[in-house]
Design a protein around this motif. Structure first.
Motif, PDB file in Angstrom:
ATOM      1  N   LEU A  14       0.842  -1.192   0.000  1.00  0.00           N
ATOM      2  CA  LEU A  14       0.000   0.000   0.000  1.00  0.00           C
ATOM      3  C   LEU A  14       0.879   1.244   0.000  1.00  0.00           C
ATOM      4  O   LEU A  14       1.854   1.321   0.731  1.00  0.00           O
ATOM      5  CB  LEU A  14      -0.891  -0.031   1.242  1.00  0.00           C
ATOM      6  CG  LEU A  14      -2.047   0.940   1.299  1.00  0.00           C
ATOM      7  CD1 LEU A  14      -2.963   0.782   0.097  1.00  0.00           C
ATOM      8  CD2 LEU A  14      -2.852   0.682   2.564  1.00  0.00           C
ATOM      9  N   LYS A  15       0.536   2.197  -0.809  1.00  0.00           N
ATOM     10  CA  LYS A  15       1.327   3.427  -0.921  1.00  0.00           C
ATOM     11  C   LYS A  15       0.724   4.478   0.020  1.00  0.00           C
ATOM     12  O   LYS A  15      -0.097   5.294  -0.374  1.00  0.00           O
ATOM     13  CB  LYS A  15       1.345   3.894  -2.368  1.00  0.00           C
ATOM     14  CG  LYS A  15       2.066   2.893  -3.272  1.00  0.00           C
ATOM     15  CD  LYS A  15       2.032   3.304  -4.721  1.00  0.00           C
ATOM     16  CE  LYS A  15       2.898   2.406  -5.554  1.00  0.00           C
ATOM     17  NZ  LYS A  15       2.256   1.236  -6.052  1.00  0.00           N
ATOM     18  N   TYR A  16       1.161   4.431   1.269  1.00  0.00           N
ATOM     19  CA  TYR A  16       0.629   5.326   2.296  1.00  0.00           C
ATOM     20  C   TYR A  16       0.850   6.792   1.956  1.00  0.00           C
ATOM     21  O   TYR A  16      -0.028   7.623   2.166  1.00  0.00           O
ATOM     22  CB  TYR A  16       1.271   5.026   3.659  1.00  0.00           C
ATOM     23  CG  TYR A  16       0.870   3.705   4.248  1.00  0.00           C
ATOM     24  CD1 TYR A  16      -0.397   3.526   4.785  1.00  0.00           C
ATOM     25  CD2 TYR A  16       1.760   2.640   4.290  1.00  0.00           C
ATOM     26  CE1 TYR A  16      -0.770   2.320   5.353  1.00  0.00           C
ATOM     27  CE2 TYR A  16       1.391   1.432   4.856  1.00  0.00           C
ATOM     28  CZ  TYR A  16       0.129   1.281   5.372  1.00  0.00           C
ATOM     29  OH  TYR A  16      -0.239   0.089   5.926  1.00  0.00           O
ATOM     30  N   ALA A  17       2.024   7.127   1.430  1.00  0.00           N
ATOM     31  CA  ALA A  17       2.322   8.530   1.127  1.00  0.00           C
ATOM     32  C   ALA A  17       1.378   9.069   0.057  1.00  0.00           C
ATOM     33  O   ALA A  17       0.890  10.200   0.154  1.00  0.00           O
ATOM     34  CB  ALA A  17       3.777   8.675   0.682  1.00  0.00           C
ATOM     35  N   LYS A  18       1.098   8.253  -0.949  1.00  0.00           N
ATOM     36  CA  LYS A  18       0.195   8.679  -2.026  1.00  0.00           C
ATOM     37  C   LYS A  18      -1.226   8.865  -1.486  1.00  0.00           C
ATOM     38  O   LYS A  18      -1.904   9.845  -1.810  1.00  0.00           O
ATOM     39  CB  LYS A  18       0.214   7.648  -3.149  1.00  0.00           C
ATOM     40  CG  LYS A  18      -0.443   8.097  -4.415  1.00  0.00           C
ATOM     41  CD  LYS A  18      -0.212   7.083  -5.524  1.00  0.00           C
ATOM     42  CE  LYS A  18      -0.761   7.589  -6.829  1.00  0.00           C
ATOM     43  NZ  LYS A  18      -0.530   6.643  -7.925  1.00  0.00           N
ATOM     44  N   LEU A  19      -1.666   7.941  -0.635  1.00  0.00           N
ATOM     45  CA  LEU A  19      -2.987   8.082  -0.014  1.00  0.00           C
ATOM     46  C   LEU A  19      -3.063   9.333   0.844  1.00  0.00           C
ATOM     47  O   LEU A  19      -4.056  10.062   0.821  1.00  0.00           O
ATOM     48  CB  LEU A  19      -3.300   6.855   0.847  1.00  0.00           C
ATOM     49  CG  LEU A  19      -3.702   5.597   0.119  1.00  0.00           C
ATOM     50  CD1 LEU A  19      -3.755   4.420   1.084  1.00  0.00           C
ATOM     51  CD2 LEU A  19      -5.040   5.776  -0.558  1.00  0.00           C
ATOM     52  N   ALA A  20      -2.002   9.575   1.607  1.00  0.00           N
ATOM     53  CA  ALA A  20      -1.969  10.749   2.479  1.00  0.00           C
ATOM     54  C   ALA A  20      -2.062  12.033   1.670  1.00  0.00           C
ATOM     55  O   ALA A  20      -2.775  12.965   2.040  1.00  0.00           O
ATOM     56  CB  ALA A  20      -0.690  10.739   3.320  1.00  0.00           C
ATOM     57  N   MET A  21      -1.364  12.066   0.545  1.00  0.00           N
ATOM     58  CA  MET A  21      -1.388  13.251  -0.306  1.00  0.00           C
ATOM     59  C   MET A  21      -2.808  13.504  -0.845  1.00  0.00           C
ATOM     60  O   MET A  21      -3.308  14.614  -0.801  1.00  0.00           O
ATOM     61  CB  MET A  21      -0.407  13.081  -1.476  1.00  0.00           C
ATOM     62  CG  MET A  21      -0.327  14.293  -2.374  1.00  0.00           C
ATOM     63  SD  MET A  21       0.812  14.033  -3.751  1.00  0.00           S
ATOM     64  CE  MET A  21      -0.132  12.890  -4.743  1.00  0.00           C
ATOM     65  N   HIS A  22      -3.464  12.434  -1.312  1.00  0.00           N
ATOM     66  CA  HIS A  22      -4.821  12.586  -1.859  1.00  0.00           C
ATOM     67  C   HIS A  22      -5.846  12.936  -0.792  1.00  0.00           C
ATOM     68  O   HIS A  22      -6.802  13.650  -1.064  1.00  0.00           O
ATOM     69  CB  HIS A  22      -5.248  11.320  -2.598  1.00  0.00           C
ATOM     70  CG  HIS A  22      -4.587  11.150  -3.921  1.00  0.00           C
ATOM     71  ND1 HIS A  22      -4.836  11.961  -4.998  1.00  0.00           N
ATOM     72  CD2 HIS A  22      -3.649  10.266  -4.333  1.00  0.00           C
ATOM     73  CE1 HIS A  22      -4.101  11.586  -6.014  1.00  0.00           C
ATOM     74  NE2 HIS A  22      -3.350  10.555  -5.640  1.00  0.00           N
ATOM     75  N   ALA A  23      -5.623  12.452   0.425  1.00  0.00           N
ATOM     76  CA  ALA A  23      -6.562  12.730   1.519  1.00  0.00           C
ATOM     77  C   ALA A  23      -6.204  14.002   2.280  1.00  0.00           C
ATOM     78  O   ALA A  23      -6.937  14.402   3.177  1.00  0.00           O
ATOM     79  CB  ALA A  23      -6.586  11.547   2.483  1.00  0.00           C
TER      80      ALA A  23
END
Length: 121
Positions: A14-23
């Motif tokens: 899971l790409k946590y950093a990418k999710l964090a950026m989108h959220a």
């Protein structure tokens, strides 16, 4: 690392950093939310609780005993296939209508047992 599965399927982390950026939240918050939700979900399933996992903008994943089903929001299916294609498919395959749910339908009404733990709260 990716893990291989039969049929050449790959499991990607899971790409946590990418999710964090989108959220627009911190990576730490994303990791905490995901780990907390999966831990609580796992606990409920081990105890044999009925669980409904609400998938925002997609539908509801219902887990009751050994029975698992997805009920998709009508508008999600229309977005995925186009309104005309969706209407044509629904007229040819009536079972498709059983896989749908309205966003205003109470989640507990979708279960056989009437009691369900709803994620996320």
């Amino acid at each position: 690392l990716s893990c291989g599965f039969p049929g050449n399927k790959e499991l990607e982390p899971l790409k946590y950093a990418k999710l964090a950026m989108h959220a627009t939240v911190s990576r730490r918050k994303v990791e905490g939310c995901i780990q907390g939700t999966t831990s609580l979900l796992s606990h409920c399933l081990r105890k044999g609780e009925n669980v409904a996992l609400v998938l925002r903008d997609v539908g509801v994943l219902l887990m009751e005993g050994r029975r698992v089903q997805v009920r998709f929001y009508n508008d999600f299916l229309e977005r995925m296939s186009g309104k005309r294609n969706f209407e044509r498919a629904a007229s040819k395959v009536p079972q498709l209508l059983k896989m749908m749910v309205s966003r205003v339908t109470p989640i507990a009404s979708l279960t056989f047992f009437g009691r369900v733990i709803i994620f996320p709260q």
